[in-house]
Design an enzyme around this catalytic site. Sequence first.
Site, PDB file in Angstrom:
ATOM      1  N   GLN A  44       0.647  -3.265  11.539  1.00  0.00           N
ATOM      2  CA  GLN A  44       0.706  -2.255  12.596  1.00  0.00           C
ATOM      3  C   GLN A  44      -0.659  -1.634  12.823  1.00  0.00           C
ATOM      4  O   GLN A  44      -1.238  -1.087  11.884  1.00  0.00           O
ATOM      5  CB  GLN A  44       1.710  -1.177  12.168  1.00  0.00           C
TER       6      GLN A  44
ATOM      7  N   TYR B  54      -2.091   1.186  14.654  1.00  0.00           N
ATOM      8  CA  TYR B  54      -2.025   2.434  15.432  1.00  0.00           C
ATOM      9  C   TYR B  54      -3.234   3.321  15.110  1.00  0.00           C
ATOM     10  O   TYR B  54      -4.052   3.610  15.951  1.00  0.00           O
ATOM     11  CB  TYR B  54      -0.736   3.200  15.101  1.00  0.00           C
ATOM     12  N   SER B  55      -3.319   3.779  13.846  1.00  0.00           N
ATOM     13  CA  SER B  55      -4.335   4.773  13.482  1.00  0.00           C
ATOM     14  C   SER B  55      -5.738   4.228  13.627  1.00  0.00           C
ATOM     15  O   SER B  55      -5.989   3.034  13.446  1.00  0.00           O
ATOM     16  CB  SER B  55      -4.149   5.215  12.031  1.00  0.00           C
TER      17      SER B  55
ATOM     18  N   GLU C 105      11.735   2.779  13.599  1.00  0.00           N
ATOM     19  CA  GLU C 105      11.223   3.044  12.259  1.00  0.00           C
ATOM     20  C   GLU C 105      12.178   3.944  11.481  1.00  0.00           C
ATOM     21  O   GLU C 105      12.197   3.928  10.268  1.00  0.00           O
ATOM     22  CB  GLU C 105       9.844   3.705  12.384  1.00  0.00           C
TER      23      GLU C 105
END
Lengths: 362, 403
Positions: free
Chosen positions: B131, B133-134, B251
Amino acid sequence: MDFTFTEDQQLLADSVATFLHREVTPERIRASWEGEGSDTRLWQQLVELGLPAMLVPEEHGGLGMNELDFIQIAQECGRVALAEPLVEMAMIATPMLAQLAAGSQPCARVLQQIAAGEARVAIGHPLNPAVADAGIADWLLLASGREVHLVPSDAATLIRQDSVDPSRRLYTPEWDRTAPTYRVAGEEAGAAAWCAALNRGAVLNAALLLGLAQGMVAQSVTYAGDREQFGRPIGANQAVKHHMANCAVQAEFARSPIYRAAYAVAQDPARAHIAASHAKLAAGEAALLAAKNAIQVHGAMGYTWECNLHIWAKRAWALEKNWGDAGFHQERLHAWLLEDTTDIGAEHTFDYPAPEALDSAA
Amino acid sequence: MQLSFSAEDEQFREEVAGWLQRNLTGEFEQLKFRGGPGDEHMFPQERKAWEQKLAEGGWTCVGWPRAYGGRGCSIEQQVIFFEEYARAGAPGRVGHIGEGLAGPTIIAFGSQAQKEKYLPGIVAGTELWCQGYSEPGAGSDLANVRTRARFDATRNQWLITGQKVWTSLAHESDYCFIIARTDPDSAAHQGLGFFLVKMDQPGIEIRPIQQITGTSEFNEVFFDDAECGADDIVGAPGEGWKVAMGLLGFERGVSTLGQQMLFQNELDEIVNIARDNGAARDPVIRQRIADAHIGLKIMRYNSLRMLSGSEDGSLQQEALIYKLYWASWHRDLGELAMDVLGMQSEILEAPPYELSRLQSMYLFVRSDTIYGGTNEIQRNIIAERGLGMPREPKVQIKVQDSQ
C-alpha cells in the site's frame, strides 16, 4: 527545614550536566553498541571529573560525599541516556563497599582502587534479572543467599544476556560460592547491606528514569515544533501538546519524592524503604508515560531505529523493571500503610518509620 | 437476535478445522503462530507458499463473491473461518493487503479489465500487494501527497515520480496501489489518482526502514518515472481520494475479526505466563488481565453486531471508533505483557537482537496507535464526523513543487 540543594551541590550538578550534554551524544551511544560496548575514553573523562570517587569515604581516598550530592548528577546521566555504568557503581556499589569496609579488608582495598580510578565494580542484586556491565568490571558484588561476595571478575564465568536496551550489557555470573576469600559479609550483615543497596538502587534508578523522561520530553517538544502537517507544526494541535504537558506534570511531580528519598538514603539507607519505593514508583510512571507519549508525538519516525528516541525509551522500559518493579514497590507501600501499627498521622510528613518486617533483600 | 451458529455453520467449522489440521503440517508446521504483529517480516517465502496452499483448498478470499473467485462465505462463516484459523495457530496472512484492501477496492471501483488482470493472482496467493499512501510530508495530513503521475501519451503510460514511506512488505510485493497527484496544480484531496503499479521495474527502488524491533517490515519506496499502464488507474484521474477512502471502509470490515483472534492468542499467552510465574497472584495484574479480556470481548461483540447489520461485510460509521479502541487496547496489552514478565521482560531471546513474541508485540504495538491514522486523528474524526463537533482550524496550503 530547607528542601533545596546547597549552592555547591547545584554548581557541581550543573557543571557535570554541561559536560554530559557536550560529550554524551547519541552517535557516541550508538557507537558503544558495537563490540563490548565500553567507551573507554568517556569513562576516563568521568574518572577525571572525580565522579566515581564521590561517594568513597575520605579515609579510603575518596571525596566523602553522599547521595544528595549525587542525585542530580544521576538525573543528568538519565537525561543524556549515559550508557556507562557510573550510577550503579558510584552510588550503589560504592556505598555498599563502604558499609562493609570496616569489617572487610578486600572492600577497603577496592574502595581505594575506585577512588584512584583504577577499578570498576558491578553489582548483582537478586531483584535484578542480571548483572549490568559485569563484562567491563574488575570486581563483582554478588549475592549468595544473603551473603555478599566480592569476586574478581576474572574469577567468574560471565554468561552474556542481551537486553531490550542495546546500551545495557547484562551478564549472569557463575563463581565458586564456597571460596571463603570472596565472602565479605555473612547472612546477617549481608541482609542489611542488600537491603540498603536496594533502597539506594531504587532511588538512583528513579533519578535516572526522571532524567530519561525529561530527555524524551525535550526531544519530542523539539520534534513537534519542527514537523509540519496541515501547514503548521504538529505541536500547534492541542492533542499533541497535551501529551507533552501530561508528561511534564508527571516528571515534575516525580522530582520531589526523588530528592526526598535521596535525603532518606543519605541519612540511613536501611530505613529508607518507603521513601525509596515512592520515588521509584513516581519516576517509573513518569518515564513510561514519557516513552509512550514521546513515540506517539514522533509518529512513525518514533518507531524507527534511526530516530534517537528509542535509545531513551528502551532504557526507560528496562530500568523501570530493575531494582524492584512497580508491583514490588507498590506491595512495600501497601504492606506498610495497611499495618495496624502504622502511624501516618499529620505529624509524620518527613519521618517514615522503616518497617523491619519488610526485608527487601529477600 | 440469535447468538449462536446454525448446524450448517457448525459443519462449516468442522470443515475449516479439519482442513487446517491436515494441511498446517510438514513444511508449514514451523509457521504456526508466526507472522503476526511485529513478526511480519518472518518466513515471507514460506508464508507465500502457505497462501498458495490455502488457495488450493479454496481458503483465500473466503468473503469475496464467487464471481471474482471468492468462496462467497456468509458473515457467520467468515467469523468461523477466522476463529478456526487463529485457533490452529495458522500464520499471519502475507496476502492480507491484496485480499483485504486491493481486491475489494478493485471489485468496487475497478474496470472489468482490472478485475480480470489482478483478482486471480490475489485469489491464487501468487501475487502480493503493498500500500502506497503515506509520504514523508503526508502522514496524518494524507491529502498532502506530492508523488506525481503524469501521462506520457507517446508511451501510453503514466509516469510516477515521488516517494512513499512506511510501505509494509514492499520488498516482497508484486504490486503496489498508490495515490499520486495527476494534476500538478491541485491541492489536498483534489487532483489525485489511484494507481496499480508493478513493483519489479527500473523506476522503483525499495529501501528497508529498520524499526525499533531491529527488523524491517516497512520500507521507503522511491519512484523515478516508474511506469503504470494507461489502464491501471482505478477510477478517473482526480478520483483517487474517493477510491482511497472507499478502501478504508474495507480495512475495518471482517478482517477485524481475524485481528481479534490474534489478540486472543496473545492474551492467552500472557495469562499462561502469569499463571506460571506467579504474576497472577498480584491483584493489580489480575485486574488488568480481566480488563484486557473485557476489552477484547467488547471489540468482538461490537464487530459482530455491526457486521450482522451490514450487507457487504464492511463497516462504515462504526469504523470511526474501532481503530482508536483496538490500537489503545493493544498498546495496553503490550504493557501488561511486560509487567507480567516482570524483570525478565528485559532479557532477549538471543543475540544480536532476537525478541520473544511478546517483546516483539510490545514494541510493535507502539506503531498501532500511529499507522492508519494516529489516535489523535481518530479522536478528531470521532468528534467531528461522528459527533458533529466544530472542525479543527485548518491552514490552507498550496502544494509545493516536489522536484
